[in-house]
Design a protein around this motif. Structure first.
Motif, PDB file in Angstrom:
ATOM      1  N   ILE A 113      -6.525  -3.542   1.341  1.00 31.61           N
ATOM      2  CA  ILE A 113      -5.205  -4.172   1.936  1.00 31.61           C
ATOM      3  C   ILE A 113      -4.620  -2.795   3.039  1.00 31.61           C
ATOM      4  N   VAL A 114      -5.082  -1.619   2.464  1.00 29.74           N
ATOM      5  CA  VAL A 114      -4.373  -0.535   3.216  1.00 29.74           C
ATOM      6  C   VAL A 114      -5.082  -0.459   4.295  1.00 29.74           C
ATOM      7  N   ILE A 115      -6.576  -0.323   4.356  1.00 22.99           N
ATOM      8  CA  ILE A 115      -7.494  -0.531   5.462  1.00 22.99           C
ATOM      9  C   ILE A 115      -7.242  -1.561   6.587  1.00 22.99           C
ATOM     10  N   ALA A 116      -6.819  -2.682   5.980  1.00 21.34           N
ATOM     11  CA  ALA A 116      -6.476  -3.725   7.133  1.00 21.34           C
ATOM     12  C   ALA A 116      -5.108  -3.492   7.440  1.00 21.34           C
ATOM     13  N   PHE A 117      -4.212  -2.991   6.820  1.00 19.52           N
ATOM     14  CA  PHE A 117      -3.008  -2.634   7.446  1.00 19.52           C
ATOM     15  C   PHE A 117      -3.134  -1.721   8.681  1.00 19.52           C
ATOM     16  N   GLY A 118      -4.042  -0.519   8.480  1.00 16.63           N
ATOM     17  CA  GLY A 118      -4.247   0.363   9.344  1.00 16.63           C
ATOM     18  C   GLY A 118      -4.725  -0.279  10.554  1.00 16.63           C
ATOM     19  N   VAL A 119      -5.920  -0.987  10.177  1.00 16.24           N
ATOM     20  CA  VAL A 119      -6.559  -1.775  11.699  1.00 16.24           C
ATOM     21  C   VAL A 119      -5.691  -2.869  12.219  1.00 16.24           C
ATOM     22  N   THR A 120      -4.964  -3.437  11.355  1.00 11.36           N
ATOM     23  CA  THR A 120      -3.834  -4.400  12.166  1.00 11.36           C
ATOM     24  C   THR A 120      -2.877  -3.821  12.873  1.00 11.36           C
ATOM     25  N   ALA A 121      -2.699  -2.577  12.378  1.00 11.95           N
ATOM     26  CA  ALA A 121      -1.478  -1.804  13.326  1.00 11.95           C
ATOM     27  C   ALA A 121      -2.004  -1.503  14.592  1.00 11.95           C
ATOM     28  N   PHE A 122      -3.365  -0.973  14.732  1.00 10.32           N
ATOM     29  CA  PHE A 122      -3.935  -0.453  15.952  1.00 10.32           C
ATOM     30  C   PHE A 122      -4.052  -1.781  16.648  1.00 10.32           C
ATOM     31  N   LEU A 123      -4.447  -3.000  16.080  1.00 12.19           N
ATOM     32  CA  LEU A 123      -4.796  -4.078  16.914  1.00 12.19           C
ATOM     33  C   LEU A 123      -3.671  -4.454  17.550  1.00 12.19           C
TER      34      LEU A 123
END
Lengths: 151, 497, 778
Positions: A77-87
């Motif tokens: 979840i945390v990793i996805a959050f980071g990447v989504t923020a970048f996206l």
């Protein structure tokens, strides 16, 4: 683990896929979010039966929930959050540059798909010149210049 | 000793990344930190390979938790080989980037992110835990997302979008796969999985084998999962594309080798399917290369086509086949990076990498001509260069296993690869001198590029020549590694004593 | 010593390529040293080799693949080495006179010629098939670079490419053939293969592949087109590569393999048929040419066909005849090319319709040309005559199927050879023979060209002298020919060359050849009209162009089909593959036991939130609302987590979801409120199909996976050890921070990198916004 939750997982994947297969970036991001949720739910369900929260000293006689998928899901979840923020930042930049949130087709691919002739290929053009020159050499008319300068 | 040595290729670049972030205002300090860290990685990688070759696989348990409870880092010969080949390429590309005008100079985030990329790549090779592999991928990928869009130009943003979305989907699929594997076996440690997967019924085992193949196949750019690659790689800054082309897809191939040999029993291996995929990848990739008119795009399609050869080697699942795939892998890492760096030099020297717009570069900058010609001929499989030995080993292994059609396709694709290389040579290096824009500094105008750019590319070319000269010992190392992979008892007992 | 033989020209060549620019035209003189040294060294070891004690050398490379540099210098190789080194020296010296001093890049030409020489030497002294292949490909590449040396001319580039692709394709087929044969025999060593030839279908297929390679290299039918095109190269290159050495590589290979394999499979019929066709078509087309070099090129094609027939037949007498013809051909062909080069250089044209008037001082080159030409036509007392006689003799007495037909072909081909030789010599040296298409005025014909310097035509003169010498005193070469033929095929009788064997059928055939040849020459005009009437046989060149266009078109179509450029298509294909491929295997899995419908009442609530939110997120057309629906799904997830006993997870999910939704909404501010429909390459039906497939697959697999587990999970260990070893009571925390802390380190790194990326992009956006007017970022 229950049938209902398994169905939910599958549905989340389906809905996410549906949203991914079109061009609006906003929808693509929402779709990515949905399948991300689906994957996390899948992780949780892989732990098997539901149980109580795994706190040492509070479990007692009941079955604890499986802590491993929880940890994995948390990391995911945390990793996805980071990447989504970048996206999202990328999407914002794209909207700034193009004014809309369409995912455009790749220009070079479309150009090649539309090509009917091989006129743009240099080596084909070279080869044509060679063929023409050779044909001229063998015809009985006209003294063609030699193929190579001697000096 | 291995407890300290094994994590070094991961920890050193991460630490350096942190320092680099702190030194954001001083570019010279960032460069120093980066080069020092990556050079140390080269040394560590060599030490790991030597140890693995002499003593067999070694494992280090993170946090002191033994496997399968905790995360383990494992180095066998394959891992050692990958680390040793990746490290100099990462170093050379960093040096190249310092010489190239643009990204590295303008973006303080370049160095830290590049170091994280290096750490992620190394961790992918070292880890013995499937979820940790996912985390390593994410480190690598997130760094690559940032690098591919770092200029913020419109075409970069557009292609970056494609890249990010596709890789996010691939990551989600990997998480789902890990979840399913955990559901079925109760572990995510690779060595442990090797044992436990055998307890599952037949159809499920094959389903997992195929799922693992597809998930890593997206990263490895096999057919029909590769279409995102030629759209996204060419528009990144040169150094970035060189690292991606040389290393990122090869991480995918490494994972294919590792999972298919370790976690899939011989009876469940999808051999026919993989041979077919290999052939299709080779053909569609090279046809794509022929259709292009821009150097970087041609080379991007070549990446795909050459992956087909590696999958062919893997699909044979014999010592000869796996050794051939590994030799090919080593060659491709070096050659592809070199070629893309040269394409970047062409772009720098002439202002464009479209074949129609440049010409006569061999006469104008002979050094650049050599820097392209040698790796290009090697890639096309011309002896006595290293690519020839790799190709011969694939043909040899294929014929020995009676894979007539696949090898026939491989041979036919070889001539097409040569054709597409001559397309670049004839279009950009021969002919009348044409440039779109001249570079601004004197060294580039005279020799084609700045000193760091030329020196780093030349170093990689020398490395590829060394691969040719030492092809004998190298192939024998690959054979020992292949034998290990096919009977993984040593690996498993290193992790689960 | 043998290795040095090959390495010396290579080293000098590379040195010239790298640093010879300052030398300019003198590079050739420097370069000539290497082949000359090789010639001397080879002559010095001739004694030993001719005594049936070949020199050997071996350099290990990749033992695992049986790939090493193995060289053996036996009689046949010695013959070739002498020819390559000797003609190589002459060509380098000739090139030094051929080019003007101010010409750029001459050091590259000299260097490339040397590298080629080294490769050729390696080829002819290779003891192993793979060593031969390495040298073979090197000659192809150097030939490509040499033909394309005048890279500014598109015709040069095109013909270089044509040569490379044709010989390269053949080379690769040949490699396949070699591997097949090598694996069947267990070795690649030629001597071992000769001692114990392998048999079987695999070997027969391999042999055919090898023949393809040999045919492409030696410009046999139907692969002849590249050779006349290669005449765009400067004459020194043509004289060396495309007459005397490189094109002979295929002949060399056939000569080596034929005595071993001639009886197997389709070898003999294929080789004889192809060789015969080549000999005839080459000669026929030579008679149509107006360019001196092209006459020679087609003549070479024809002669190569002749050699292929002789060597490929595989019986000793033909092989021995082949050796003689080979020797003769190398001498006279190189000589003729050199003289043609002299004429071209002095007169600035090669067109036979415009040449013919010469002043004084041309006696030397003319004599050389006439002698070489006479040798080509097979007139006594020259070595060419000896060769032809041996050839006729071999097939008169040889005992193979179709021998008579082949003999007729040989005679026919020789007649054509006589005719085109006459065309060449007359065209070059007699004025006014061909005038069609040229206006009758004097300006059409050129002025007499200036006489060449002695040193310019001396190499040709030397070759002509050798031709006469070896013809008159065959004993000089007899031992060499004998040993060479014997090394190829030990079963033959010893060869004794002599000018006069008495009145025999072979002599009669020679006389017949000359007679018919004269007739053909006399009836030249009739022949020309006949040739005009017949369809053009230039389909080889057209075929290549057509193949190239076709290939490019195929590439465009294929790429256009697969590489659509559209992201939804890519995603669809990936997901479909991920679902269908493993899903097909899953069908063979056992049916799982179904879990209970719900594990508690909360499941329904959570499901409602998830499904409701999900469907709403899909259907809703208001942007902000869609995002908020996603948020709702997230909260549903948190509820599930809490109910299933994962409070940490629920907490994290709530935080992440909230922040995520806020960021998303902030970013969305600048976009239109409503989604507008956009046409997509993916149809609704496909979308539905793919989505449904994904859902079904996930559902099935999760049920199966949970159902089949038999092993205990590793998390039982976690719970047992978390407190004692980890020091914490919250097991999930201990896992995250300690047991799997390495993962968490990676996770934090990802966050840091993402933050850096966001910052970099945001900085750009802010900078752009400040720099532009408010209307830009709409």
């Amino acid at each position: 683990m229950s049938l209902v939750l398994a169905l939910c997982t599958a549905l989340l994947f389906s809905l996410g896929t549906w949203l991914l297969l079109q061009r609006r970036l906003t929808r693509i991001i929402i779709g990515l979010g949905l399948i991300g949720h689906g994957a996390n739910l899948l992780l949780l369900l892989s732990g098997g039966r539901r149980g109580v929260a795994p706190f040492i000293g509070q479990i007692g006689e009941r079955t604890p929930a499986d802590p491993m998928p929880q940890a994995l899901a948390l990391t995911a979840i945390v990793i996805a959050f980071g990447v989504t923020a970048f996206l999202l930042a990328l999407a914002y930049r794209s909207w700034q540059l193009t004014g809309d949130d369409l995912v455009e087709d790749d220009l070079e691919d479309r150009r090649i798909a539309a090509t009917r002739s091989t006129a743009s290929d240099e080596e084909v053009a070279d080869q044509r010149e060679l063929s023409a020159a050779e044909a001229a050499l063998e015809s009985s008319t006209g003294g063609a210049a030699p193929l190579e300068e001697a000096e | 000793m291995m407890r300290v040595l094994l994590p070094l290729p991961v920890v050193l670049p991460l630490f350096a990344a942190g320092c680099s972030m702190a030194a954001a205002r001083r570019r010279w300090l960032q460069r120093l930190i980066g080069i020092a860290a990556l050079s140390a990685c080269v040394a560590a990688a060599v030490a790991i390979l030597l140890h693995a070759d002499r003593e067999g696989p070694a494992a280090a348990f993170m946090g002191g938790w033994d496997a399968p409870v905790g995360i383990s880092l494992v180095a066998d010969r394959l891992t050692g080989l990958m680390l040793v080949v990746a490290a100099p390429v990462l170093l050379a590309v960093l040096v190249f980037a310092t010489g190239q005008p643009g990204t590295e100079k303008e973006q303080p985030a370049f160095h830290p992110v590049y170091l994280v990329l290096a750490a992620g790549i190394n961790l992918s090779f070292l880890t013995g835990d499937l979820f940790n592999l996912f985390v390593a991928f994410e480190m690598m990928l997130t760094a690559s997302y940032v690098l591919i869009t770092i200029g913020g130009r419109r075409d970069q943003v557009r292609t970056g979008m494609t890249y990010v979305v596709i890789n996010l989907i691939a990551s989600t699929l990997l998480v789902a796969t890990i979840g399913l594997l955990y559901a079925a076996t109760g572990t995510v440690n690779m060595a442990d999985l090797a044992g436990r997967i055998g307890h599952l019924p037949g159809g499920v085992r094959v389903a997992f084998a195929l799922l693992l193949f597809v998930v890593f196949g997206i990263k490895a750019a096999v057919f029909p999962l590769f279409f995102w690659l030629p759209d996204s790689y060419p528009s990144a800054p040169t150094a970035v594309t060189a690292v991606f082309a040389g290393l990122l897809t090869k991480v995918g191939v490494y994972c294919l080798i590792r999972t298919q040999t370790l976690m899939v029993a011989p009876g469940d291996r999808p051999i026919g399917f993989m041979l077919a995929i290999a052939a299709l990848t080779m053909v569609v990739g090279v046809l794509g290369a022929i259709a292009q008119n821009d150097i970087k795009r041609i080379l991007s399609f070549h990446i795909v086509s050459q992956i087909g050869y590696m999958v062919l080697g893997i699909a044979l699942f014999s010592v000869a086949g796996l050794a051939a795939a590994m030799l090919y892998l080593v060659n491709q890492i070096v050659l592809k990076s070199t070629l893309l760096l040269t394409a970047g030099i062409v772009d720098h020297a002439a202002g464009s990498s479209r074949l129609a717009e440049v010409g006569g570069l061999a006469r104008r900058h002979p050094i650049v001509g050599w820097l392209f010609l040698l790796p290009a001929l090697s890639l096309a499989g011309i002896p006595p260069l290293s690519g020839f030995v790799a190709k011969l080993s694939v043909i040899d292994a294929g014929f020995a296993d009676h894979a007539w059609i696949a090898v026939g396709v491989a041979i036919a694709v070889s001539i097409l690869t040569l054709y597409s290389m001559t397309k670049i040579w004839g279009g950009a290096f021969w002919g009348e001198v044409e440039v779109v824009a001249e570079p601004s500094d004197a060294m580039s105008r005279r020799y084609g590029a700045t000193a760091p750019m030329l020196a780093s590319t030349a170093a990689l070319v020398v490395l590829s020549l060394a691969l040719a000269v030492f092809a004998g010992p190298l192939l024998e190392l690959c054979q020992r590694a292949a034998a290990d992979l096919l009977s993984p008892t040593a690996y498993i007992s290193a992790v689960l004593p | 010593m043998l290795i040095a033989l090959v390495m010396a020209p290579l080293a000098l060549g590379l040195a010239l390529l790298a640093g010879g620019r300052a030398l300019g035209r003198r590079s050739f003189a420097v370069a000539a040293v290497a082949p000359f040294a090789v010639l001397v060294a080879a002559a010095a070891s001739a004694g030993r080799v001719l005594d049936e004690r070949p020199l050997t050398a071996s350099l290990g490379w990749v033992p695992a693949l049986d790939l090493s540099i193995d060289l053996r210098l036996d009689g046949f190789s010695l013959l070739f080495v002498l020819l390559v080194a000797g003609i190589g020296t002459l060509v380098q010296l000739y090139a030094g006179r051929y080019f003007g001093a101010e010409r750029e890049g001459l050091h590259r030409l000299a260097g490339l010629l040397l590298v080629f020489t080294a490769a050729m030497l390696g080829l002819v002294s290779a003891a192993s098939l793979l060593t031969l292949f390495v040298a073979w490909e090197l000659t192809s590449i150097t030939s490509y670079l040499l033909i394309g040396w005048t890279d500014g001319d598109p015709k040069a580039r095109a013909s270089a490419l044509q040569a490379l692709l044709t010989t390269g394709l053949g080379g690769l087929a040949m490699l396949g053939g070699f591997v097949l044969i090598g694996q069947a025999a267990g070795t690649y060593d030629l001597a071992a293969l000769a001692a114990h030839p392998p048999t079987g279908t695999v070997v027969e297929v391999g042999l055919l592949l090898v023949l393809v390679g040999a045919f492409t290299k030696s410009a046999q039918f139907p692969f002849s087109a590249w050779l006349p095109g290669a005449m765009v190269a400067p004459t020194p290159v043509s004289a060396f590569l495309h007459s005397a050495t490189m094109v002979k590589a295929g002949v060399y290979l056939i000569a080596r393999l034929a005595p071993i394999f001639a009886e197997q499979g389709a070898w003999r019929p294929v080789v004889l048929a192809v060789g015969s066709l080549t000999m005839l078509t080459g000669g026929w087309r030579a008679l149509r040419q107006y360019d001196l070099k092209r006459i020679l090129a087609y003549g070479t094609v024809s002669q190569l066909g002749f050699l292929v027939v002789l060597f490929g037949a595989g019986f000793p007498e033909a092989t021995a005849a082949g050796v003689v013809v080979l020797l003769a051909h190398a001498l006279f062909k190189a000589g003729l090319f050199l003289v043609v080069g002299v004429v071209d250089h002095q007169a600035h044209t090669r067109d036979i319709r415009r040449l013919g008037r010469y002043g004084p001082g041309w006696a030397g080159p003319m004599a050389a040309a006439v002698i070489c030409g006479a040798s080509m036509a097979g007139l006594p007392p020259l070595i060419g005559f000896l060769g032809k006689e041996s050839a006729y003799d071999a097939f008169l007495h040889g005992d193979i199927a179709g021998g008579g037909v082949v003999l007729a072909v040989l005679v026919g081909g020789s007649v054509l050879t006589f005719a085109y030789t006459a065309r060449l010599l007359a065209g070059a040296f007699r004025p006014g023979v061909w005038t069609e298409g040229i206006a009758e005025d004097a300006e059409a014909a050129i002025d007499p060209p200036p006489a060449p310097r002695w040193s310019f035509w001396a190499p040709a003169g030397l070759l002509a002298t050798l031709t006469v010498l070896l013809g008159l005193v065959p004993g000089l070469a007899s031992k060499l020919v004998d040993v060479a033929a014997h090394d190829l095929d030990p079963s033959g009788e010893h060869v004794h060359l002599a000018l006069w064997h008495g009145l025999n059928p072979a002599l009669a055939l020679s006389a017949l050849t000359v007679g018919l040849g004269v007739l053909l020459v006399v009836g030249g005009a009739v022949l020309a009209r006949l040739q005009q009437r017949l369809p053009d046989t230039a389909w080889g060149e057209q075929a290549f162009l057509g193949a190239m266009r076709g290939l490019n078109r195929l590439a465009d179509r294929s790429t256009g089909l697969f590489q659509s450029g559209s992201l939804p298509v890519y995603i669809g294909v990936i997901l479909l593959t991920a679902v269908v491929v493993p899903g097909w295997a899953l069908l063979q899995a056992p049916m799982p036991d179904l879990p209970p419908l719900v594990s508690g009442p909360g499941d329904w609530a959570a499901a409602a939130l998830l499904v409701g939110g999900g469907i709403a997120a899909v259907v809703v057309k208001h942007r902000m609302a869609a995002v908020l629906c996603l948020g709702a799904v997230g909260y549903g997830m948190a509820l599930v987590f809490a109910l299933q006993g994962a409070p940490d997870l629920a907490l994290t999910q709530v935080c992440v979801d909230t922040i995520g939704a806020v960021v998303f909404v902030l970013v969305l501010r600048h976009l239109p409120t409503w989604f507008a429909d956009v046409p997509s390459r993916v149809s609704q039906a496909s979308r539905l199909a793919v989505s449904a497939a994904v859902g079904v697959f996930v559902f099935a697999f999760i049920l199966v996976a949970v159902g089949v587990r038999v092993d205990p999970t590793i998390s039982t260990e976690f719970i047992a050890r978390a407190y004692e070893e980890g020091g914490g009571r919250n097991v999930v925390n201990v896992v995250l921070v300690d047991i799997r802390g390495f993962d968490t380190m990676g996770e934090i790194t990802v966050l840091a990198v993402a933050a850096m990326g966001v910052y970099a992009l945001a900085r750009l956006s802010r900078r752009d916004r400040r720099a532009s007017t408010p209307g830009a970022s709409r």
